[in-house]
Design a protein around this motif. Sequence first.
Motif, mmCIF file in Angstrom:
data_model
loop_
_atom_site.group_PDB
_atom_site.id
_atom_site.type_symbol
_atom_site.label_atom_id
_atom_site.label_comp_id
_atom_site.label_asym_id
_atom_site.label_seq_id
_atom_site.Cartn_x
_atom_site.Cartn_y
_atom_site.Cartn_z
ATOM 1 N N LYS A 1 121.712 141.638 2.341
ATOM 2 C CA LYS A 1 120.458 142.077 2.950
ATOM 3 C C LYS A 1 119.909 140.641 3.769
ATOM 4 O O LYS A 1 119.362 140.969 4.665
ATOM 5 N N LYS A 2 120.106 139.437 2.997
ATOM 6 C CA LYS A 2 119.496 138.358 3.573
ATOM 7 C C LYS A 2 120.273 138.074 5.165
ATOM 8 O O LYS A 2 119.417 137.709 5.744
ATOM 9 N N TYR A 3 121.524 138.153 5.053
ATOM 10 C CA TYR A 3 122.298 138.035 6.384
ATOM 11 C C TYR A 3 122.041 138.978 7.489
ATOM 12 O O TYR A 3 121.593 138.500 8.646
ATOM 13 N N LEU A 4 121.690 140.174 7.025
ATOM 14 C CA LEU A 4 121.134 141.202 7.917
ATOM 15 C C LEU A 4 119.656 140.922 8.570
ATOM 16 O O LEU A 4 119.474 140.960 9.629
ATOM 17 N N GLN A 5 118.814 140.431 7.731
ATOM 18 C CA GLN A 5 117.686 139.959 8.083
ATOM 19 C C GLN A 5 117.673 138.792 9.140
ATOM 20 O O GLN A 5 116.942 138.729 10.184
ATOM 21 N N LEU A 6 118.513 137.749 8.841
ATOM 22 C CA LEU A 6 118.747 136.802 9.839
ATOM 23 C C LEU A 6 119.342 137.344 11.189
ATOM 24 O O LEU A 6 118.783 136.923 12.208
ATOM 25 N N LEU A 7 120.264 138.258 11.046
ATOM 26 C CA LEU A 7 120.777 138.956 12.249
ATOM 27 C C LEU A 7 119.982 139.521 13.098
ATOM 28 O O LEU A 7 119.950 139.408 14.528
ATOM 29 N N THR A 8 118.811 140.024 12.545
ATOM 30 C CA THR A 8 117.700 141.053 13.125
ATOM 31 C C THR A 8 117.021 139.923 14.101
ATOM 32 O O THR A 8 116.424 140.207 15.140
ATOM 33 N N SER B 1 115.788 152.993 19.854
ATOM 34 C CA SER B 1 115.418 151.642 19.279
ATOM 35 C C SER B 1 114.244 151.945 18.177
ATOM 36 O O SER B 1 114.243 151.294 17.249
ATOM 37 N N THR B 2 113.213 152.608 18.578
ATOM 38 C CA THR B 2 112.314 152.959 17.714
ATOM 39 C C THR B 2 112.640 153.558 16.333
ATOM 40 O O THR B 2 112.283 153.296 15.185
ATOM 41 N N VAL B 3 113.522 154.544 16.407
ATOM 42 C CA VAL B 3 114.120 155.284 15.460
ATOM 43 C C VAL B 3 114.990 154.513 14.520
ATOM 44 O O VAL B 3 114.651 154.104 13.072
ATOM 45 N N ILE B 4 115.894 153.691 15.111
ATOM 46 C CA ILE B 4 116.548 152.730 14.567
ATOM 47 C C ILE B 4 115.721 151.504 13.802
ATOM 48 O O ILE B 4 115.913 151.262 12.518
ATOM 49 N N GLY B 5 114.727 151.087 14.552
ATOM 50 C CA GLY B 5 114.075 149.972 14.051
ATOM 51 C C GLY B 5 113.279 150.351 12.823
ATOM 52 O O GLY B 5 112.852 149.598 11.994
ATOM 53 N N THR B 6 112.629 151.623 12.949
ATOM 54 C CA THR B 6 111.749 151.878 11.835
ATOM 55 C C THR B 6 112.417 152.092 10.607
ATOM 56 O O THR B 6 111.992 151.794 9.516
ATOM 57 N N LEU B 7 113.428 153.007 10.738
ATOM 58 C CA LEU B 7 114.386 153.110 9.456
ATOM 59 C C LEU B 7 115.125 151.827 9.124
ATOM 60 O O LEU B 7 115.040 151.469 7.619
ATOM 61 N N GLY B 8 115.467 151.096 9.822
ATOM 62 C CA GLY B 8 115.834 149.640 9.272
ATOM 63 C C GLY B 8 114.744 148.613 8.611
ATOM 64 O O GLY B 8 115.004 147.957 7.714
ATOM 65 N N ALA B 9 113.572 148.872 9.298
ATOM 66 C CA ALA B 9 112.381 148.087 8.514
ATOM 67 C C ALA B 9 112.231 148.831 7.153
ATOM 68 O O ALA B 9 112.062 147.841 6.270
ATOM 69 N N ILE B 10 112.029 149.744 7.175
ATOM 70 C CA ILE B 10 111.958 150.449 5.656
ATOM 71 C C ILE B 10 113.051 150.299 4.657
ATOM 72 O O ILE B 10 112.833 149.931 3.588
ATOM 73 N N ALA B 11 114.358 150.167 5.228
ATOM 74 C CA ALA B 11 115.475 149.768 4.237
ATOM 75 C C ALA B 11 115.493 148.443 3.995
ATOM 76 O O ALA B 11 115.386 147.951 2.809
ATOM 77 N N LEU B 12 115.061 147.318 4.811
ATOM 78 C CA LEU B 12 115.016 146.077 4.695
ATOM 79 C C LEU B 12 113.729 145.737 3.574
ATOM 80 O O LEU B 12 113.852 144.670 2.888
ATOM 81 N N LYS B 13 112.778 146.334 3.705
ATOM 82 C CA LYS B 13 111.457 146.199 2.982
ATOM 83 C C LYS B 13 111.706 146.662 1.364
ATOM 84 O O LYS B 13 111.232 145.990 0.586
ATOM 85 N N TRP B 14 112.346 147.898 1.605
ATOM 86 C CA TRP B 14 112.093 148.375 -0.032
ATOM 87 C C TRP B 14 113.253 148.758 -0.746
ATOM 88 O O TRP B 14 113.333 149.203 -1.813
ATOM 89 N N TYR B 15 114.374 148.415 0.054
ATOM 90 C CA TYR B 15 115.699 148.669 -0.508
ATOM 91 C C TYR B 15 116.505 147.248 -0.659
ATOM 92 O O TYR B 15 116.384 146.480 -0.061
ATOM 93 N N SER B 16 117.286 147.306 -1.934
ATOM 94 C CA SER B 16 117.966 146.047 -2.072
ATOM 95 C C SER B 16 119.705 146.523 -2.026
ATOM 96 O O SER B 16 120.027 147.559 -2.679
ATOM 97 N N PHE B 17 120.245 145.679 -1.247
ATOM 98 C CA PHE B 17 121.655 145.860 -1.092
ATOM 99 C C PHE B 17 122.161 144.658 -0.875
ATOM 100 O O PHE B 17 121.732 143.694 -0.494
ATOM 101 N N LYS B 18 123.811 144.425 -0.709
ATOM 102 C CA LYS B 18 124.512 143.257 -0.495
ATOM 103 C C LYS B 18 124.084 142.938 0.869
ATOM 104 O O LYS B 18 124.004 143.960 1.743
#
Length: 258
Positions: free
Chosen positions: A94-101, A75-92
């Motif tokens: 993205k807002k819904y994924l932030q809500l799901l988290t 969960s630390t590996v997935i959560g860390t990489l997910g945080a970096i992706a949500l913070k610095w990358y733009s993709f379709k």
Amino acid sequence: MMNKRRTSLFFFCFTMLFFYLPLIILVVYSFNEGKSMVWKGFSLKWYRELFTYSENIWKAFRYSIGVAIFSGFLSTVIGTLGAIALKWYSFKSKKYLQLLTVLPLVVPDIIIGVSLLIMFASIHWKLGLLTIFIAHTTFNIPYVLFIVMARLEEFDYSVVEAAYDLGATERQALQKVILPMLFPAIVSGFLMAVTLSFDDFVITFFVAGPGSSTLPLRIYSMIRLGVSPVINALSVILIALSILLTISTKKLQKNFIG
């Protein structure tokens, strides 16, 4: 002004007493000769019984530690990489994924436990340590993600840009710049995940199968017949391990940052 300080001090002391008095009572009565709350004299008999005749407790303890460490790591590996992706990358989406988290943080544990049980039953997956591992990893990811994202809010991205200017690839920047600077948050997220996994009862209760009882489930099955002093002794050992882990982690972070 003096009255406000006295009032604040009173409430602070009352709160600390409310928190720690049960722990103090637990520690004291773990050394009690008798089984009741009446003090019969100092004794280590319950610690001897814990280490001598309590194989089921230690089996559950090993299960809890194993699941906590491995699910915490994943969960630390997935959560860390997910945080970096949500913070610095733009993709379709993205807002819904932030809500799901956020949802696993606000949905009651009993709902998560029931939904996971239904999912495992629908795919005919036998309940056991693997289902506990999957469940714990699932509900730990959001906690790690938000701890790391909080650190990313204070992150100086110009350092990463400087690494790119010096010829670093995206992978090299991640390994040699981003992850080292996120290390305190990653350690905090891992410890949070391990702690939540180790003491989880509600979700584990629904996804555990026969022969895969973790320590909280084992303790629950024991106290249904009355609180045993052996549980007091076990609790004292767990408190000591928690204190040792906290001190070691702080020293590790201090040495790494220094």
